[in-house]
Design an enzyme around this catalytic site. Structure first.
Site, PDB file in Angstrom:
ATOM      1  N   MET A  56       0.962  -1.151   0.000  1.00  0.00           N
ATOM      2  CA  MET A  56       0.309  -0.044   0.140  1.00  0.00           C
ATOM      3  C   MET A  56       0.917   1.143   0.050  1.00  0.00           C
ATOM      4  SD  MET A  56      -3.287  -0.514   2.463  1.00  0.00           S
ATOM      5  CE  MET A  56      -2.504  -1.618   3.786  1.00  0.00           C
ATOM      6  N   GLN A 109       7.792  -4.327  -4.420  1.00  0.00           N
ATOM      7  CA  GLN A 109       7.163  -3.965  -5.877  1.00  0.00           C
ATOM      8  C   GLN A 109       7.716  -2.874  -6.624  1.00  0.00           C
ATOM      9  OE1 GLN A 109       2.974  -2.359  -6.047  1.00  0.00           O
ATOM     10  NE2 GLN A 109       2.583  -4.281  -6.592  1.00  0.00           N
ATOM     11  N   CYS A 139      -1.813  -0.742 -10.477  1.00  0.00           N
ATOM     12  CA  CYS A 139      -2.241   0.756 -10.166  1.00  0.00           C
ATOM     13  C   CYS A 139      -3.163   1.479 -10.907  1.00  0.00           C
ATOM     14  CB  CYS A 139      -0.792   1.286  -9.897  1.00  0.00           C
ATOM     15  SG  CYS A 139      -1.171   3.034  -9.233  1.00  0.00           S
ATOM     16  N   LYS A 178       1.254  -8.527  -9.634  1.00  0.00           N
ATOM     17  CA  LYS A 178      -0.134  -8.201  -9.295  1.00  0.00           C
ATOM     18  C   LYS A 178      -0.947  -7.446 -10.156  1.00  0.00           C
ATOM     19  CE  LYS A 178      -1.806  -6.206  -4.779  1.00  0.00           C
ATOM     20  NZ  LYS A 178      -2.564  -4.924  -5.220  1.00  0.00           N
ATOM     21  N   ASP A 241     -11.354  -6.989  -0.273  1.00  0.00           N
ATOM     22  CA  ASP A 241     -12.442  -7.204   0.440  1.00  0.00           C
ATOM     23  C   ASP A 241     -12.503  -8.475   1.375  1.00  0.00           C
ATOM     24  OD1 ASP A 241     -13.552  -5.167  -0.979  1.00  0.00           O
ATOM     25  OD2 ASP A 241     -14.911  -6.449  -2.344  1.00  0.00           O
TER      26      ASP A 241
END
Ligand SMILES: Cc1cc2nc3c(=O)[nH]c(=O)nc-3n(C[C@H](O)[C@H](O)[C@H](O)COP(=O)(O)O)c2cc1C
Length: 384
Positions: A56, A109, A139, A178, A241
């Site tokens: 993040m 990352q 992103c 990702k 989630d």
């Protein structure tokens, strides 16, 4: 609570979380109960639990990652680091390569759109001690997508594959990708690009099944994650989630993923990580524990970022830690208005006197690791 893992091997050579359907197909793969502490692998890197702490931007500093490890994340990730920033030896970008001994295994990352620059960045990241290099294909932020990086790459499979090929050839640690589902709502681009990235050398895939356009609205559609799992023979990590033990079990059984990734739910709430990996009956933290953990985090952030940067960085954490009914609202409002971290610490200690002992204990426990903390091999700077 436990989830079911089947005995069938996946390419990791270790047990895969399986769906009911697969059990029906495979007569000898009698469901065995195992908890989320079953190890798995990305390439040769062993990951001790099925829980990954998400990358993040603006959050995943070393203090956050070390905390995630303490609470049960098997793999932690740095926030995305610009390959151009590394190439120009930008101080902020190099700062993201600070890795401490208690973070391993750690994925760093990188993002960018030029295969050659990405390969160069990957070499620096490997030299800094990362166990895994993750490439950002998700992103959604305009500043990144307009350069052809992040989620834009999902619409350019050729370039995406060239990036993964260049990066895998440049380093010996495993390289992962990702992704979001695609740029536009309803896109299935990840199902096309994902398998190609595996062919190009990706050792694992993470899917956050929202489109870039969606940002964080709507729901993560994990039926797409389940489809991706069927298409590739490397571990897939489900992101989106996952906020509780119950959802973790549901997502793992719905998708057949090797692991789940948790992002927003861990902001100011590392206790959710312990709950997810199955520390049964982990009681809700007391006010002293919440404030003590925050105090320790503040100290670590100051050490890592310096007092001035930490003061701004920490403001969002005050709301995350103290909100949700844990403390009366005015405390958070007061803290965000204070200009120094030291003042915020004093105010917090006054609100929760028991926090001093908690943070002191955390400091004692981490002391042995301090020598290696913030160590950056000179090779990562390219010697210059
Ligand atoms: C503040 C914030 C920053 C993020 N930064 C990154 C990032 O640097 N790289 C990345 O791949 N994903 C990033 N993400 C996406 C998360 O890793 C994750 O895929 C997404 O938030 C969905 O998971 P969640 O529902 O558990 O939050 C970020 C998410 C948030 C909320």
């Amino acid at each position: 609570m436990q989830t079911h893992l089947a005995t069938r091997d996946c390419t990791s050579g270790l047990p895969c979380v399986n769906t009911g359907e697969r059990w029906a197909l495979d007569y000898h793969s009698r469901p065995v109960t195992a908890d989320l502490r079953t190890p798995w692998r990305i390439g040769l890197v062993e990951i001790p639990t099925r829980l990954v702490l998400a990358p993040m931007a603006g959050v995943s500093v070393q203090a956050f990652r070390r905390q995630g490890r303490r609470f049960g994340a098997g793999l932690v990730c740095s926030e995305m680091v610009s390959c151009a920033g590394l190439s120009y030896r930008n101080e902020r970008s190099l700062g993201y390569l600070l890795i401490s001994a208690d973070e391993h295994p750690l994925a760093v990352q990188i993002f960018g759109s030029e295969p050659r620059l990405m390969a160069e960045a990957a070499r620096m990241v490997e030299a800094a001690g990362a166990d895994v290099i993750d490439v950002n294909f998700g992103c959604p932020v305009r500043k990144v997508t307009k350069t052809g990086a992040g989620a834009t790459l999902l619409e350019d499979p050729g370039r995406s594959c060239r990036i993964v090929e260049a990066v895998t050839s440049a380093v010996s640690v495993p390289v992962t990708a990702k992704m979001r589902r695609g740029l536009e709502n309803g896109s299935r681009a990840a199902l096309d690009v994902g398998p190609r990235l595996v062919e190009a050398g990706a050792a694992a895939l993470t899917l956050h099944p929202r489109s870039a356009r969606q940002m964080y609205t709507g729901k993560a559609d994990h039926s797409l994650t389940a489809e991706l799992v069927e298409l590739v023979d490397v571990p897939v990590i489900a992101s989106g989630d996952v906020t509780s033990r119950e959802q973790t079990v549901e997502v793992l059984s719905q998708t057949g993923c090797a692991a789940v990734m948790v992002a927003r739910a861990a902001q100011g709430n590392p206790w959710v990580l312990a709950e997810i990996v199955g520390d049964d009956g982990a009681p809700r933290p007391t006010r002293a524990q919440v404030a003590g953990e925050l105090l320790f985090f503040m100290g670590e952030a100051v050490r890592e970022l310096g007092e001035e940067r930490a003061a701004g960085f920490l403001k969002k954490f005050y709301g995350w830690y103290l909100g949700g009914g844990r403390f009366p609202k005015p405390l958070k409002q007061e803290l965000v208005q204070l200009s120094s971290v030291a003042e915020a610490e004093r105010r917090l200690l006054a609100a929760a006197p028991g926090a001093a002992a908690v943070s002191e204990q955390l400091r004692d426990e981490s002391r042995g690791l301090d020598e290696v903390l913030l160590a950056l091999p000179i090779s990562a700077y390219g010697g210059g």
